[in-house]
Design a protein around this motif. Structure first.
Motif, PDB file in Angstrom:
ATOM      1  N   TYR A  40      12.724  22.846  44.324  1.00  0.00           N
ATOM      2  CA  TYR A  40      13.326  21.879  43.421  1.00  0.00           C
ATOM      3  C   TYR A  40      13.287  22.406  41.988  1.00  0.00           C
ATOM      4  O   TYR A  40      12.667  23.437  41.692  1.00  0.00           O
ATOM      5  N   TYR A  41      13.959  21.686  41.095  1.00  0.00           N
ATOM      6  CA  TYR A  41      13.922  21.998  39.667  1.00  0.00           C
ATOM      7  C   TYR A  41      14.059  20.693  38.900  1.00  0.00           C
ATOM      8  O   TYR A  41      14.405  19.644  39.466  1.00  0.00           O
ATOM      9  N   LEU A  42      13.757  20.735  37.625  1.00  0.00           N
ATOM     10  CA  LEU A  42      13.874  19.568  36.762  1.00  0.00           C
ATOM     11  C   LEU A  42      15.116  19.710  35.893  1.00  0.00           C
ATOM     12  O   LEU A  42      15.334  20.762  35.271  1.00  0.00           O
ATOM     13  N   ASP A  43      15.943  18.665  35.850  1.00  0.00           N
ATOM     14  CA  ASP A  43      17.154  18.737  35.039  1.00  0.00           C
ATOM     15  C   ASP A  43      16.818  18.520  33.564  1.00  0.00           C
ATOM     16  O   ASP A  43      15.647  18.436  33.182  1.00  0.00           O
ATOM     17  N   GLU A  44      17.827  18.437  32.754  1.00  0.00           N
ATOM     18  CA  GLU A  44      17.616  18.321  31.309  1.00  0.00           C
ATOM     19  C   GLU A  44      16.863  17.056  30.928  1.00  0.00           C
ATOM     20  O   GLU A  44      16.213  17.005  29.886  1.00  0.00           O
ATOM     21  N   GLU A  45      16.946  16.030  31.769  1.00  0.00           N
ATOM     22  CA  GLU A  45      16.264  14.779  31.485  1.00  0.00           C
ATOM     23  C   GLU A  45      14.897  14.698  32.155  1.00  0.00           C
ATOM     24  O   GLU A  45      14.230  13.659  32.113  1.00  0.00           O
ATOM     25  N   GLY A  46      14.481  15.808  32.787  1.00  0.00           N
ATOM     26  CA  GLY A  46      13.182  15.829  33.434  1.00  0.00           C
ATOM     27  C   GLY A  46      13.144  15.197  34.803  1.00  0.00           C
ATOM     28  O   GLY A  46      12.059  14.939  35.340  1.00  0.00           O
ATOM     29  N   VAL A  47      14.320  14.941  35.382  1.00  0.00           N
ATOM     30  CA  VAL A  47      14.395  14.342  36.708  1.00  0.00           C
ATOM     31  C   VAL A  47      14.332  15.448  37.758  1.00  0.00           C
ATOM     32  O   VAL A  47      15.013  16.472  37.639  1.00  0.00           O
ATOM     33  N   ARG A  48      13.530  15.225  38.775  1.00  0.00           N
ATOM     34  CA  ARG A  48      13.374  16.224  39.838  1.00  0.00           C
ATOM     35  C   ARG A  48      14.627  16.255  40.706  1.00  0.00           C
ATOM     36  O   ARG A  48      15.087  15.228  41.196  1.00  0.00           O
ATOM     37  N   MET A  49      15.142  17.479  40.914  1.00  0.00           N
ATOM     38  CA  MET A  49      16.327  17.691  41.747  1.00  0.00           C
ATOM     39  C   MET A  49      15.934  18.586  42.927  1.00  0.00           C
ATOM     40  O   MET A  49      15.638  19.766  42.752  1.00  0.00           O
ATOM     41  N   ASP A  50      15.897  18.003  44.123  1.00  0.00           N
ATOM     42  CA  ASP A  50      15.537  18.760  45.315  1.00  0.00           C
ATOM     43  C   ASP A  50      16.713  19.609  45.779  1.00  0.00           C
ATOM     44  O   ASP A  50      17.859  19.140  45.832  1.00  0.00           O
ATOM     45  N   VAL A  51      16.414  20.856  46.134  1.00  0.00           N
ATOM     46  CA  VAL A  51      17.433  21.781  46.621  1.00  0.00           C
ATOM     47  C   VAL A  51      17.384  21.886  48.139  1.00  0.00           C
ATOM     48  O   VAL A  51      18.389  21.696  48.827  1.00  0.00           O
ATOM     49  N   ALA A  52      16.231  22.175  48.678  1.00  0.00           N
ATOM     50  CA  ALA A  52      16.051  22.323  50.124  1.00  0.00           C
ATOM     51  C   ALA A  52      14.556  22.376  50.409  1.00  0.00           C
ATOM     52  O   ALA A  52      13.726  22.467  49.488  1.00  0.00           O
ATOM     53  N   GLN A  53      14.220  22.312  51.682  1.00  0.00           N
ATOM     54  CA  GLN A  53      12.833  22.473  52.113  1.00  0.00           C
ATOM     55  C   GLN A  53      12.743  23.666  53.053  1.00  0.00           C
ATOM     56  O   GLN A  53      13.502  23.765  54.018  1.00  0.00           O
ATOM     57  N   ILE A  54      11.823  24.583  52.753  1.00  0.00           N
ATOM     58  CA  ILE A  54      11.658  25.783  53.574  1.00  0.00           C
ATOM     59  C   ILE A  54      11.211  25.382  54.978  1.00  0.00           C
ATOM     60  O   ILE A  54      10.314  24.562  55.144  1.00  0.00           O
ATOM     61  N   LYS A  55      11.858  25.975  55.969  1.00  0.00           N
ATOM     62  CA  LYS A  55      11.543  25.663  57.365  1.00  0.00           C
ATOM     63  C   LYS A  55      10.262  26.371  57.785  1.00  0.00           C
ATOM     64  O   LYS A  55      10.164  27.588  57.704  1.00  0.00           O
TER      65      LYS A  55
END
Length: 269
Positions: free
Chosen positions: A165-180
């Motif tokens: 995941y990463y944090l956007d400009e507003e500090g909101v967590r953005m999930d990308v994927a989960q490692i299998k």
């Protein structure tokens, strides 16, 4: 005496395989995620030198002679290796019994080697999480883990549960994927294919996805670490000396049997 030749020869052949296995362990002492192997042996057919008619009521022992030894399939030790700190955010180690899932030309393979990198996919303009050999790391959706070019690689975080995941400009967590991460009912049944990869077999059973199996003990991801080999150099050196001595003793037995046969042939009536 002819039996002695073949028996000692079987011992030399078995010890040669033992030395080969130990040498492979020592060669991979610095290989990330390597699991050491052990050669197993079993005795061959036994022959009764005394028939039942020669047995007496007071005799309980049986006069037998063996025909040597044979090496069985190697067994692999899946105990955890020592964690090595690298401070590389894409180097991850598994604490537990899980394996990473890797896509290798459309086939799914498994590894404990977490030396991953982000590699650019030129035709898609995005980044993919790959192994050091360039194989894509799979997500729990059985897809490659892709990151858009608009996201800075340095902003990505891999959590203890394998979520990227990463944090956007507003500090909101953005999930990308989960490692299998998967486990197997019988890890000893996995087939090693080289390049730190394993393949599932009927003996190992189907991979069990940790994210879907509540009965499994969940693995923990350690970011900035790699799992070292579980080979103990001192132990392997001792085993190598023992194997060498056993090989020499069997060689001596062959020479002794040959000398006895020569002396028997030289006897005059």
């Amino acid at each position: 005496m002819v039996r002695a030749l073949y028996t000692a020869a079987s011992g030399m052949t078995a010890q040669q395989l033992n030395v080969d296995t130990i040498s492979n362990n020592l060669a991979n002492v610095n290989t990330i995620g390597y699991k050491k192997e052990t050669t197993n042996f079993k005795s061959l057919l036994y022959t009764n030198l005394r028939g039942p008619e020669e047995e007496t009521s007071t005799t309980t022992s049986v006069n037998q002679v063996g025909h040597g030894v044979r090496a069985l399939a190697n067994s692999r030790n899946y105990s955890s290796g020592t964690l090595q700190q690298t401070d590389n955010p894409t180097d991850i180690a598994i604490v537990g019994e899980g394996f990473f899932a890797i896509d290798n030309d459309g086939e799914e393979f498994y590894t404990r080697d977490g030396s991953f990198r982000f590699s650019m996919i030129e035709d898609e303009g995005s980044y993919a999480l790959v192994t050091s050999d360039g194989y894509p790391v799979l997500s729990t959706e059985d897809e490659s883990i892709l990151i858009g070019s608009e996201v800075a690689i340095d902003d990505l975080v891999i959590g203890q549960d394998g979520n990227v995941y990463y944090l956007d400009e507003e500090g909101v967590r953005m999930d990308v994927a989960q490692i299998k991460i998967v486990q197997f009912a019988n890890r000893a049944g996995l087939e090693a294919t080289g390049s730190n990869l394993y393949q599932a077999t009927p003996a190992s059973g189907e991979p069990l996805l940790e994210a879907d199996e509540d009965t499994l003990s969940k693995s923990i991801i350690r970011t900035g670490y790699l799992e070292g080999s579980n080979v103990e150099i001192a132990e392997e050196m001792v085993n190598l000396i023992i194997a060498q001595r056993a090989y020499e003793i069997n060689s001596t037995a062959i020479k002794t049997a040959d000398d006895m046969m020569q002396q028997a042939n030289q006897l005059k009536s």
